[in-house]
Write a protein that holds these residues in place. Sequence first.
Motif, short mmCIF file in Angstrom:
data_model
loop_
_atom_site.label_atom_id
_atom_site.label_comp_id
_atom_site.label_asym_id
_atom_site.label_seq_id
_atom_site.Cartn_x
_atom_site.Cartn_y
_atom_site.Cartn_z
N CYS A 194 0.83 -1.20 0.00
CA CYS A 194 0.00 0.00 0.00
C CYS A 194 0.87 1.25 0.00
CB CYS A 194 -0.91 -0.01 1.22
SG CYS A 194 -1.79 1.53 1.50
N THR A 226 -10.02 -0.09 -7.36
CA THR A 226 -9.48 0.26 -6.06
C THR A 226 -8.08 0.83 -6.20
OG1 THR A 226 -10.73 -1.56 -5.06
CG2 THR A 226 -8.94 -0.60 -3.76
N THR A 276 -3.88 3.14 -2.54
CA THR A 276 -3.92 3.66 -1.16
C THR A 276 -4.78 2.78 -0.26
OG1 THR A 276 -5.68 5.13 -1.91
CG2 THR A 276 -3.47 6.07 -1.73
N TYR A 277 -5.41 1.76 -0.82
CA TYR A 277 -6.22 0.84 -0.02
C TYR A 277 -5.31 0.00 0.88
CZ TYR A 277 -8.85 -3.44 1.01
OH TYR A 277 -9.42 -4.51 1.64
N ARG A 311 -8.33 -2.80 6.37
CA ARG A 311 -8.07 -1.87 7.48
C ARG A 311 -9.30 -1.62 8.34
NH1 ARG A 311 -6.05 4.16 6.04
NH2 ARG A 311 -8.08 4.13 5.00
N ASN A 312 -10.44 -1.33 7.72
CA ASN A 312 -11.64 -1.06 8.52
C ASN A 312 -12.13 -2.29 9.27
OD1 ASN A 312 -11.71 1.66 7.94
ND2 ASN A 312 -13.15 1.45 6.23
N GLU A 361 -20.32 5.37 0.98
CA GLU A 361 -20.17 4.73 -0.33
C GLU A 361 -20.70 5.64 -1.45
OE1 GLU A 361 -22.28 1.00 0.07
OE2 GLU A 361 -24.15 1.90 -0.62
N TYR A 409 -16.37 8.46 -2.47
CA TYR A 409 -15.24 7.75 -1.88
C TYR A 409 -14.35 7.21 -2.98
CZ TYR A 409 -17.14 3.02 -2.79
OH TYR A 409 -17.60 1.86 -3.37
N SER A 410 -13.26 6.54 -2.60
CA SER A 410 -12.27 6.11 -3.58
C SER A 410 -12.42 4.65 -3.99
CB SER A 410 -10.86 6.34 -3.02
OG SER A 410 -10.62 7.71 -2.83
N TYR A 459 -13.05 1.97 -1.96
CA TYR A 459 -12.60 0.97 -0.99
C TYR A 459 -13.74 0.01 -0.65
CZ TYR A 459 -8.79 4.32 -0.16
OH TYR A 459 -7.73 5.18 -0.30
N ASP A 496 -14.17 -1.76 1.94
CA ASP A 496 -14.56 -1.74 3.35
C ASP A 496 -15.22 -0.42 3.76
OD1 ASP A 496 -12.25 -0.23 3.15
OD2 ASP A 496 -11.16 -1.27 4.75
N CYS A 497 -15.75 0.31 2.77
CA CYS A 497 -16.54 1.52 3.03
C CYS A 497 -17.98 1.34 2.57
CB CYS A 497 -15.92 2.73 2.34
SG CYS A 497 -14.37 3.29 3.06
#
Length: 222
Positions: free
Chosen positions: A72, A91, A94-95, A99-100, A125, A128-129, A131, A133-134
């Motif tokens: 990452c 994705t 930067t993921y 992590r979440n 959601e 966002y980028s 991810y 886990d969002c």
Amino acid sequence: MGKKAVVLLSGGLDSTVALHVAKRDYDELYALSFTYGQLHSKELACAQWQGEHAGVKEHRIVELKLDAWGDCSLTHAAEPIEPGNVQRTSTPNTYVPARNMVFLSVAASYAEAVGASTIFIGVSEVDYSGYVDCREEFIVQMEAAINAGTERKLTHGDPIRIMAPFIHMRKADEVLLGAKLGVDFSHTWTCYQGDEKPCGVCDSCLLRAKAFAEAGVPDPLG
């Protein structure tokens, strides 16, 4: 006994507004931040400032080693951060893997220990980028997993809830809500870089600039 909540507090825009939402609705707050191998501490310094000024009962900073694997760009200087693209469908690098999931697992342990019924997380959601886990699907399933593996529901009769108040909210509306709640945006850090000023070109900077512009609220970080 008042209502207690744990807030995942990175020091970024989303988590800081989430902190103020929790402050409005809960009596006792416990903030939880992480060092996980990220390359700069600008966001963490903001988290400490925000926690202190929001009057949280306790602010824990937990050390993890998520930089021990993966490539990452937030944890490995040799991996350049991809140029910002708010329209991306894949994705970005930067993921940080899962992590979440890791953060929410630690937050669940902390919540059970202090008797908190709710965990706040500032994911969305909408803006966002990309991810994984969002997403709401992840939050719903993570909440189920937490309650399958903790005792609160058995001993108190109610589960631990994950509150993601911005999951379906545009970041511009989040900025407006933060302004209404009195958030000091000058003590938030969104940029993936740790320079003196935000870079203005990474995904996070572009999304933040778009949100403040659409909200008609001046960004104190420019």
